[in-house]
Motif scaffolding. Sequence first.
Motif, PDB file in Angstrom:
ATOM      1  N   LEU A   1       0.818  -1.220   0.000  1.00 33.57           N
ATOM      2  CA  LEU A   1       0.000   0.000   0.000  1.00 33.57           C
ATOM      3  C   LEU A   1       0.844   1.259   0.000  1.00 33.57           C
ATOM      4  N   MET A   2       1.763   1.386   0.947  1.00 26.63           N
ATOM      5  CA  MET A   2       2.534   2.619   1.056  1.00 26.63           C
ATOM      6  C   MET A   2       3.518   2.766  -0.100  1.00 26.63           C
ATOM      7  N   GLU A   3       4.030   1.652  -0.610  1.00 30.61           N
ATOM      8  CA  GLU A   3       4.910   1.716  -1.778  1.00 30.61           C
ATOM      9  C   GLU A   3       4.141   2.225  -2.995  1.00 30.61           C
ATOM     10  N   ILE A   4       2.940   1.669  -3.210  1.00 26.31           N
ATOM     11  CA  ILE A   4       2.094   2.108  -4.319  1.00 26.31           C
ATOM     12  C   ILE A   4       1.736   3.585  -4.165  1.00 26.31           C
ATOM     13  N   THR A   5       1.414   3.970  -2.938  1.00 24.79           N
ATOM     14  CA  THR A   5       1.024   5.350  -2.668  1.00 24.79           C
ATOM     15  C   THR A   5       2.165   6.324  -2.939  1.00 24.79           C
ATOM     16  N   LYS A   6       3.350   6.005  -2.458  1.00 18.60           N
ATOM     17  CA  LYS A   6       4.494   6.902  -2.656  1.00 18.60           C
ATOM     18  C   LYS A   6       4.892   6.971  -4.125  1.00 18.60           C
ATOM     19  N   ASN A   7       4.794   5.863  -4.837  1.00 17.49           N
ATOM     20  CA  ASN A   7       5.069   5.883  -6.277  1.00 17.49           C
ATOM     21  C   ASN A   7       4.065   6.776  -7.006  1.00 17.49           C
ATOM     22  N   PHE A   8       2.812   6.697  -6.585  1.00 21.95           N
ATOM     23  CA  PHE A   8       1.753   7.534  -7.169  1.00 21.95           C
ATOM     24  C   PHE A   8       2.061   9.013  -6.952  1.00 21.95           C
ATOM     25  N   ILE A   9       2.463   9.361  -5.759  1.00 22.66           N
ATOM     26  CA  ILE A   9       2.749  10.753  -5.436  1.00 22.66           C
ATOM     27  C   ILE A   9       3.982  11.261  -6.180  1.00 22.66           C
ATOM     28  N   GLU A  10       4.999  10.437  -6.259  1.00 17.68           N
ATOM     29  CA  GLU A  10       6.282  10.890  -6.807  1.00 17.68           C
ATOM     30  C   GLU A  10       6.363  10.799  -8.328  1.00 17.68           C
ATOM     31  N   SER A  11       5.524   9.994  -8.948  1.00 18.92           N
ATOM     32  CA  SER A  11       5.608   9.799 -10.399  1.00 18.92           C
ATOM     33  C   SER A  11       5.019  10.987 -11.144  1.00 18.92           C
ATOM     34  N   GLU A  12       5.565  11.249 -12.305  1.00 11.40           N
ATOM     35  CA  GLU A  12       5.049  12.282 -13.202  1.00 11.40           C
ATOM     36  C   GLU A  12       4.313  11.585 -14.341  1.00 11.40           C
ATOM     37  N   PHE A  13       2.984  11.617 -14.288  1.00  7.95           N
ATOM     38  CA  PHE A  13       2.172  10.920 -15.274  1.00  7.95           C
ATOM     39  C   PHE A  13       1.838  11.830 -16.449  1.00  7.95           C
ATOM     40  N   ARG A  14       1.764  11.228 -17.618  1.00  7.57           N
ATOM     41  CA  ARG A  14       1.351  11.980 -18.794  1.00  7.57           C
ATOM     42  C   ARG A  14      -0.169  12.100 -18.845  1.00  7.57           C
ATOM     43  N   SER A  15      -0.862  11.018 -18.518  1.00  8.02           N
ATOM     44  CA  SER A  15      -2.323  10.983 -18.553  1.00  8.02           C
ATOM     45  C   SER A  15      -2.893  11.066 -17.140  1.00  8.02           C
ATOM     46  N   MET A  16      -4.203  11.204 -17.065  1.00  8.10           N
ATOM     47  CA  MET A  16      -4.861  11.227 -15.759  1.00  8.10           C
ATOM     48  C   MET A  16      -4.679   9.887 -15.062  1.00  8.10           C
ATOM     49  N   SER A  17      -4.366   9.943 -13.776  1.00 14.27           N
ATOM     50  CA  SER A  17      -4.115   8.733 -12.995  1.00 14.27           C
ATOM     51  C   SER A  17      -4.921   8.777 -11.708  1.00 14.27           C
ATOM     52  N   LEU A  18      -5.430   7.626 -11.293  1.00 13.84           N
ATOM     53  CA  LEU A  18      -6.335   7.545 -10.149  1.00 13.84           C
ATOM     54  C   LEU A  18      -5.878   6.472  -9.175  1.00 13.84           C
ATOM     55  N   LEU A  19      -5.628   6.864  -7.941  1.00 18.92           N
ATOM     56  CA  LEU A  19      -5.346   5.914  -6.860  1.00 18.92           C
ATOM     57  C   LEU A  19      -6.657   5.635  -6.139  1.00 18.92           C
ATOM     58  N   TYR A  20      -7.064   4.362  -6.128  1.00 19.44           N
ATOM     59  CA  TYR A  20      -8.351   3.969  -5.537  1.00 19.44           C
ATOM     60  C   TYR A  20      -8.081   2.892  -4.477  1.00 19.44           C
ATOM     61  N   VAL A  21      -8.296   3.251  -3.216  1.00 18.88           N
ATOM     62  CA  VAL A  21      -8.069   2.341  -2.087  1.00 18.88           C
ATOM     63  C   VAL A  21      -9.414   2.014  -1.440  1.00 18.88           C
ATOM     64  N   TRP A  22      -9.607   0.750  -1.083  1.00 20.48           N
ATOM     65  CA  TRP A  22     -10.875   0.344  -0.477  1.00 20.48           C
ATOM     66  C   TRP A  22     -10.623  -0.569   0.716  1.00 20.48           C
ATOM     67  N   GLY A  23     -11.696  -0.860   1.459  1.00 19.41           N
ATOM     68  CA  GLY A  23     -11.585  -1.790   2.574  1.00 19.41           C
ATOM     69  C   GLY A  23     -12.802  -1.748   3.479  1.00 19.41           C
ATOM     70  N   HIS A  24     -12.611  -2.205   4.703  1.00 20.84           N
ATOM     71  CA  HIS A  24     -13.628  -2.168   5.761  1.00 20.84           C
ATOM     72  C   HIS A  24     -12.957  -1.570   6.994  1.00 20.84           C
ATOM     73  N   SER A  25     -13.595  -0.603   7.608  1.00 21.37           N
ATOM     74  CA  SER A  25     -12.946   0.067   8.744  1.00 21.37           C
ATOM     75  C   SER A  25     -12.736  -0.871   9.927  1.00 21.37           C
ATOM     76  N   TYR A  26     -13.584  -1.903  10.068  1.00 17.12           N
ATOM     77  CA  TYR A  26     -13.424  -2.812  11.205  1.00 17.12           C
ATOM     78  C   TYR A  26     -12.111  -3.592  11.125  1.00 17.12           C
ATOM     79  N   GLU A  27     -11.539  -3.685   9.925  1.00 20.54           N
ATOM     80  CA  GLU A  27     -10.275  -4.404   9.777  1.00 20.54           C
ATOM     81  C   GLU A  27      -9.146  -3.725  10.550  1.00 20.54           C
ATOM     82  N   PHE A  28      -9.243  -2.421  10.761  1.00 19.49           N
ATOM     83  CA  PHE A  28      -8.217  -1.736  11.545  1.00 19.49           C
ATOM     84  C   PHE A  28      -8.290  -2.135  13.018  1.00 19.49           C
ATOM     85  N   ASP A  29      -9.497  -2.439  13.498  1.00 15.09           N
ATOM     86  CA  ASP A  29      -9.648  -2.972  14.859  1.00 15.09           C
ATOM     87  C   ASP A  29      -9.125  -4.400  14.935  1.00 15.09           C
TER      88      ASP A  29
END
Length: 276
Positions: free
Chosen positions: A172-200
């Motif tokens: 997750l964090m590797e994908i996220t940091k790559n998304f932030i640091e990369s220079e994209f030519r086209s529109m790019s979308l980071l989509y993260v999902w889950g269930h909040s109870y999983e953090f408990d």
Amino acid sequence: MGIIINRFPNGRKKALTLSYDDGVNQDKRLVSIFNKYDLKGTFNLNSGIQSENNYWINQGKTIRRMNIDEIEEVYKGHEIAIHSLTHPHLEDLPKEMLITEIFEDRKNLEKVFGYPVRGMAYPYGTYNEKVLDVMKICGVEYSRTVNSHEKVNLPENFLEWHPTCHHTNPRLMEITKNFIESEFRSMSLLYVWGHSYEFDVDENWELIQEFCETVSNNNSIWYATNIEIIDYLKALDNLRYSADCGIVYNPTAISLWISADEKSIEIKSGETVKIK
């Protein structure tokens, strides 16, 4: 004239959207974290079982749904979407029950939140062609799957919207940091999902805290709900160009952005713009 490329609002190339399911009490803590970092989430609810009487135990942790009279205040500022009335495997149901599960959930949520509910996430992530057909009848404009691909592509099919990754993905964090640091030519979308109870259950609320802190307050990213992404992409498709693409007209109700010769151009609602 150079290549014309679509852009997110204010000429951005990147967007972030988040999706969480089931309307459980842990969503209260998750929403507070999203609000702290000015992030937007889409929350997929089962109105037919939206009650504290509906709960289960996972690794010793109680997972309890919120009462329906709580949810309007909890999710203020975020998007609400369908997750079916009672969370069954939709593909197992006859068409008549399918319509009830989807359409009644939509109607119930619209009564609570006071706006058209147009999105969905598949319960258990399962569906088939019959489900897709019924969703169209019921006015569903997009639906999230659980088929993560670790990419930051735009959805090819709105009714089979595959996310980037679940928050439990070890990358997750590797994908996220790559998304932030990369220079994209086209529109790019980071989509993260889950269930909040999983953090408990996993005892790792610090993970979502770190993620939100990492992606927040970045002028190069548009923070949007699922339906905001869909509405914007559909609006872009409605731009009307002259034969030589030197003139563009925006017939939609919102401002849209493109890039020509690497220069960001805003086309306001109802406006015709000469690109060259």
